[in-house]
Write a protein that holds these residues in place. Sequence first.
Motif, short mmCIF file in Angstrom:
data_model
loop_
_atom_site.label_atom_id
_atom_site.label_comp_id
_atom_site.label_asym_id
_atom_site.label_seq_id
_atom_site.Cartn_x
_atom_site.Cartn_y
_atom_site.Cartn_z
N SER A 26 0.83 -1.20 0.00
CA SER A 26 0.00 0.00 0.00
C SER A 26 0.87 1.26 0.00
O SER A 26 2.08 1.21 0.19
CB SER A 26 -0.91 0.00 1.23
OG SER A 26 -0.15 0.20 2.40
N ARG A 27 0.22 2.39 -0.21
CA ARG A 27 0.93 3.68 -0.20
C ARG A 27 1.58 3.94 1.15
O ARG A 27 2.69 4.45 1.22
CB ARG A 27 -0.05 4.82 -0.50
CG ARG A 27 -0.36 4.97 -1.93
CD ARG A 27 -1.18 6.23 -2.11
NE ARG A 27 -1.72 6.24 -3.46
CZ ARG A 27 -2.70 7.00 -3.84
NH1 ARG A 27 -3.29 7.80 -2.98
NH2 ARG A 27 -3.12 6.96 -5.07
N VAL A 28 0.85 3.62 2.20
CA VAL A 28 1.37 3.88 3.55
C VAL A 28 2.67 3.10 3.77
O VAL A 28 3.63 3.62 4.34
CB VAL A 28 0.32 3.51 4.61
CG1 VAL A 28 0.88 3.61 6.01
CG2 VAL A 28 -0.91 4.38 4.46
N GLU A 29 2.71 1.87 3.28
CA GLU A 29 3.92 1.07 3.43
C GLU A 29 5.07 1.66 2.62
O GLU A 29 6.22 1.62 3.04
CB GLU A 29 3.65 -0.37 3.03
CG GLU A 29 2.74 -1.07 4.02
CD GLU A 29 2.16 -2.36 3.51
OE1 GLU A 29 2.04 -2.51 2.28
OE2 GLU A 29 1.80 -3.21 4.33
N HIS A 30 4.78 2.22 1.44
CA HIS A 30 5.81 2.91 0.66
C HIS A 30 6.34 4.12 1.44
O HIS A 30 7.55 4.35 1.50
CB HIS A 30 5.27 3.38 -0.69
CG HIS A 30 5.09 2.29 -1.69
ND1 HIS A 30 6.13 1.52 -2.15
CD2 HIS A 30 3.98 1.85 -2.33
CE1 HIS A 30 5.66 0.65 -3.04
NE2 HIS A 30 4.36 0.84 -3.15
N TYR A 31 5.43 4.90 2.01
CA TYR A 31 5.83 6.10 2.77
C TYR A 31 6.66 5.73 4.00
O TYR A 31 7.64 6.40 4.32
CB TYR A 31 4.61 6.92 3.18
CG TYR A 31 3.79 7.47 2.05
CD1 TYR A 31 4.39 7.79 0.82
CD2 TYR A 31 2.44 7.67 2.18
CE1 TYR A 31 3.64 8.29 -0.22
CE2 TYR A 31 1.68 8.17 1.13
CZ TYR A 31 2.29 8.48 -0.06
OH TYR A 31 1.55 8.99 -1.09
N VAL A 32 6.23 4.67 4.68
CA VAL A 32 6.95 4.25 5.88
C VAL A 32 8.35 3.76 5.52
O VAL A 32 9.33 4.12 6.19
CB VAL A 32 6.16 3.16 6.64
CG1 VAL A 32 7.01 2.50 7.71
CG2 VAL A 32 4.90 3.76 7.25
N SER A 33 8.46 2.98 4.45
CA SER A 33 9.79 2.49 4.08
C SER A 33 10.69 3.63 3.59
O SER A 33 11.89 3.63 3.87
CB SER A 33 9.70 1.39 3.02
OG SER A 33 9.10 1.88 1.84
N ALA A 34 10.12 4.62 2.92
CA ALA A 34 10.92 5.79 2.52
C ALA A 34 11.38 6.57 3.75
O ALA A 34 12.53 7.02 3.82
CB ALA A 34 10.10 6.69 1.60
#
Length: 95
Positions: A26-34
């Motif tokens: 999900s987008r949230v997981e992309h943001y968290v990993s960034a």
Amino acid sequence: MARKEYRPPPFSGKGGSKREQKESVSRVEHYVSASVGLVTVAGTVMLFGPMLLNTVQGFGVLSTTILVFVLVTLWIFVWIAIETALIWHMSRLAT
């Protein structure tokens, strides 16, 4: 002859089976990993800051440009590594 109409694949990332939903990130997981990657690079800069500055001072006017390029590249590599580990972990949980 009639032209065939393009139809997207059945899984668009928003629906599908529960297994397909678990395998997508999900987008949230992309943001968290960034964000985790950025914090990791920031911690590295805090630990090795003086050494980094001494290393790039020899380049003169381009020293700040080289420093920024190296740090952004490091951030992207760390981000990709975290994303890859996250996707690998999610695929192992789905099976």
